[in-house]
Design an enzyme around this catalytic site. Structure first.
Site, PDB file in Angstrom:
ATOM      1  N   ARG A 299     -42.590 -28.572 -23.895  1.00 52.01           N
ATOM      2  CA  ARG A 299     -42.520 -27.119 -23.710  1.00 52.01           C
ATOM      3  C   ARG A 299     -43.413 -26.660 -22.556  1.00 52.01           C
ATOM      4  O   ARG A 299     -43.067 -25.710 -21.851  1.00 52.01           O
ATOM      5  CB  ARG A 299     -42.940 -26.407 -24.988  1.00 52.01           C
ATOM      6  CG  ARG A 299     -41.885 -26.506 -26.040  1.00 52.01           C
ATOM      7  CD  ARG A 299     -42.206 -25.630 -27.206  1.00 52.01           C
ATOM      8  NE  ARG A 299     -41.020 -25.492 -28.026  1.00 52.01           N
ATOM      9  CZ  ARG A 299     -40.997 -24.853 -29.188  1.00 52.01           C
ATOM     10  NH1 ARG A 299     -42.084 -24.302 -29.650  1.00 52.01           N
ATOM     11  NH2 ARG A 299     -39.887 -24.766 -29.862  1.00 52.01           N
TER      12      ARG A 299
ATOM     13  N   GLY B 198     -34.418 -20.635 -33.049  1.00 47.14           N
ATOM     14  CA  GLY B 198     -33.891 -19.336 -33.478  1.00 47.14           C
ATOM     15  C   GLY B 198     -33.301 -18.524 -32.329  1.00 47.14           C
ATOM     16  O   GLY B 198     -32.265 -17.879 -32.489  1.00 47.14           O
TER      17      GLY B 198
ATOM     18  N   LYS C 276     -27.743 -26.198 -43.409  1.00 50.01           N
ATOM     19  CA  LYS C 276     -27.178 -25.098 -44.192  1.00 50.01           C
ATOM     20  C   LYS C 276     -26.122 -24.290 -43.465  1.00 50.01           C
ATOM     21  O   LYS C 276     -26.289 -23.942 -42.292  1.00 50.01           O
ATOM     22  CB  LYS C 276     -28.313 -24.150 -44.615  1.00 50.01           C
ATOM     23  CG  LYS C 276     -29.263 -24.800 -45.604  1.00 50.01           C
ATOM     24  CD  LYS C 276     -30.115 -23.781 -46.311  1.00 50.01           C
ATOM     25  CE  LYS C 276     -31.265 -23.357 -45.441  1.00 50.01           C
ATOM     26  NZ  LYS C 276     -32.068 -22.269 -45.968  1.00 50.01           N
TER      27      LYS C 276
ATOM     28  N   GLY D 229     -33.685 -26.988 -32.859  1.00 50.51           N
ATOM     29  CA  GLY D 229     -34.916 -27.770 -32.863  1.00 50.51           C
ATOM     30  C   GLY D 229     -34.694 -29.189 -33.355  1.00 50.51           C
ATOM     31  O   GLY D 229     -35.146 -30.150 -32.716  1.00 50.51           O
TER      32      GLY D 229
HETATM   33  P1  ADP Z   1     -31.283 -27.534 -35.962  1.00 50.70           P
HETATM   34  O1  ADP Z   1     -32.776 -27.409 -36.097  1.00 50.70           O
HETATM   35  O2  ADP Z   1     -30.881 -28.474 -34.861  1.00 50.70           O
HETATM   36  O3  ADP Z   1     -30.615 -26.187 -35.855  1.00 50.70           O
HETATM   37  P2  ADP Z   1     -30.935 -27.680 -38.822  1.00 50.70           P
HETATM   38  O4  ADP Z   1     -32.332 -27.215 -39.018  1.00 50.70           O
HETATM   39  O5  ADP Z   1     -29.834 -26.749 -39.182  1.00 50.70           O
HETATM   40  O6  ADP Z   1     -30.738 -28.199 -37.324  1.00 50.70           O
HETATM   41  O7  ADP Z   1     -30.683 -28.978 -39.705  1.00 50.70           O
HETATM   42  C1  ADP Z   1     -31.394 -30.163 -39.557  1.00 50.70           C
HETATM   43  C2  ADP Z   1     -31.594 -30.870 -40.853  1.00 50.70           C
HETATM   44  O8  ADP Z   1     -30.363 -31.097 -41.529  1.00 50.70           O
HETATM   45  C3  ADP Z   1     -32.214 -32.222 -40.645  1.00 50.70           C
HETATM   46  O9  ADP Z   1     -33.459 -32.263 -41.311  1.00 50.70           O
HETATM   47  C4  ADP Z   1     -31.214 -33.188 -41.271  1.00 50.70           C
HETATM   48  O10 ADP Z   1     -31.828 -34.253 -41.956  1.00 50.70           O
HETATM   49  C5  ADP Z   1     -30.470 -32.303 -42.230  1.00 50.70           C
HETATM   50  N1  ADP Z   1     -29.169 -32.871 -42.586  1.00 50.70           N
HETATM   51  C6  ADP Z   1     -28.133 -33.135 -41.798  1.00 50.70           C
HETATM   52  N2  ADP Z   1     -27.116 -33.683 -42.468  1.00 50.70           N
HETATM   53  C7  ADP Z   1     -27.515 -33.791 -43.747  1.00 50.70           C
HETATM   54  C8  ADP Z   1     -26.915 -34.282 -44.960  1.00 50.70           C
HETATM   55  N3  ADP Z   1     -25.683 -34.786 -44.954  1.00 50.70           N
HETATM   56  N4  ADP Z   1     -27.624 -34.209 -46.103  1.00 50.70           N
HETATM   57  C9  ADP Z   1     -28.869 -33.700 -46.107  1.00 50.70           C
HETATM   58  N5  ADP Z   1     -29.500 -33.227 -45.009  1.00 50.70           N
HETATM   59  C10 ADP Z   1     -28.837 -33.280 -43.854  1.00 50.70           C
HETATM   60 MG    MG Z   2     -34.039 -26.901 -37.796  1.00 53.47          MG
END
Ligand code: ADP
Ligand code: MG
Length: 390
Positions: A36, A371, A197, A348
């Site tokens: 960063r 975010g 989610k 992230g």
């Molecule tokens: P980002 O930060 O890139 O937006 P998210 O925070 O939405 O991504 O999601 C990341 C998390 O989702 C990771 O910790 C990953 O382990 C979890 N994850 C992805 N697929 C699964 C799964 N099938 N079951 C449980 N956790 C999962």
């Molecule tokens: Mg995340």
């Protein structure tokens, strides 16, 4: 209206307040990942090379008051090293001592203000605090894309008191890359969505259904969609309160002639920390899906190879554990190696998953925002960007 770029400012002889995102991971006072900071170096150098004095500021962590462990001192030391000039740390971001130090700066100098969030007025976007922060500066540059979704004193309030203002190079790169997805993307435009989610990304899914041609869904999110379609998902992570919404999104996509591509096979285990795994097309009732399977990887890669624009947000499996990282890594490597595809990576965890792979340099852009990136992709106007408009 796109924000003005730093290149449009006259910086010579001015004290320039530069809002950076130096919110780096620290362990025992040591910077764990300098990415960063590195991402803003060209903006800082530009200010000093044009004869401005750079007054750098940032938040670090979430202190509610002065917290010595969240001092920006390690960042000042890092900057002193990489810039090859002394970057002193002011004892505070406002106040008389700091004000005197800023007054004494000469063209080409740089100073770092102490953690903005030592003052709760920062997040409260307090008017007097914003005024204090602006005091003695004649120009303002915002390079903190990762905080642009927050209307704080240093990202929004301060612009009421500094007329000369613009976006730094990092901010410009981020906005340009993300706009190439949201404003007239080159078609076919495909999104890869994953992560934990559905509820985090509802707005993004809606906006993608409207603007893009196809959405490939993996990660835990996929199981809410599969269950909504009546597919058995065993003990996979599902948001039962989002099943109706998932069904609506599937219907909306179908009505608009957009494709939502869901996994056709899965890497499963009894639990997330289980060593023994299996690849299946139907998830047994006592197991959970923790990664997309190889047939799904192939189908995603086939979709991507026809695309001109790809936006990816959210890992496709529980990538933190090696047995469930292959879906994310195989899709990532394939995408990175596709010539002529504009590939934008956001989120992230997604950036943490693929950002350090040898092939990650071949992506068009890896967003530094979490975010902020999601809100931008949803079509929400970011307060930190809006505040730069005159
Ligand atoms: P980002 O930060 O890139 O937006 P998210 O925070 O939405 O991504 O999601 C990341 C998390 O989702 C990771 O910790 C990953 O382990 C979890 N994850 C992805 N697929 C699964 C799964 N099938 N079951 C449980 N956790 C999962
Ligand atoms: Mg995340």
């Amino acid at each position: 209206m796109p924000a003005r770029s730093i290149t449009s400012l006259q910086l010579g002889g001015k004290k320039v307040l530069v809002r950076c995102d130096f919110n780096v991971p620290l362990a025992e006072g040591k910077i764990q990942d300098s990415e960063r900071i590195d991402a803003s170096l060209d903006t800082i150098r530009y200010v000093t090379e044009r004869g401005g004095a750079a007054v750098l500021c940032s938040h670090l962590g979430r202190p509610k008051e002065r917290t010595p462990e969240l001092s920006l001192k390690p960042v000042a030391e890092y900057l002193t090293n990489v810039l090859g000039k002394k970057v002193a740390l002011a004892p505070d971001c406002i106040g008389d001592i700091t004000g005197k130090m800023i007054e004494m700066l000469k063209p080409g100098d740089a100073i770092l203000l102490e953690n903005l969030r030592f003052h709760p007025e920062e997040e409260a976007n307090d008017r007097d605090f914003s005024h204090e922060l602006a005091r003695g500066k004649q120009a303002y540059v915002n390079d903190a894309f990762g905080t642009a979704h927050r209307a704080h004193a240093s990202t929004a309030g301060v612009t009421r008191f500094i007329a000369e203002r613009a976006a730094g190079f990092l901010m410009m790169r981020e906005l340009e890359a993300l706009r190439s997805v949201t404003v007239n993307p080159e078609h076919p435009a495909v999104a890869i969505l994953g992560g934990a989610k559905v509820s985090d990304k509802m707005g993004v899914i809606k906006s993608f259904i409207a603007k893009l041609d196809a959405i490939l869904i993996g990660g835990a999110m996929a199981y809410t969609f599969l269950k909504a379609k009546g597919v058995g998902v065993g003990r996979s992570r599902v948001e039962d309160d989002k099943l109706v919404l998932a069904r609506e999104l599937l219907d909306e996509a179908a009505a608009k002639g957009k494709r939502i591509v869901l996994p056709v096979d899965h890497v499963v285990a009894i639990s997330a920390d289980e060593e023994s795994t299996a690849t299946v097309t139907q998830i047994p009732v006592d197991m959970m899906g923790l990664d997309i399977g190889p047939a799904t990887v192939d189908s995603f890669i086939a979709e991507l190879s026809r695309a001109k624009t790809v936006i990816w947000n959210g890992p496709l499996g529980l990538f933190e554990r090696e047995p469930f990282s292959h879906g994310t890594m195989r899709v990532g490597e394939a995408l990175a190696n596709m010539p002529g595809v504009k590939s934008i990576i956001g989120g992230g965890d997604t950036a943490a998953a693929v950002g350090h792979q040898p092939w990650s340099k071949q992506f068009t852009h890896i967003s530094t925002g979490g975010g902020a990136t999601l809100e931008f992709l949803e079509g929400i106007e970011l307060p930190g960007v809006k505040a730069l408009e005159s």
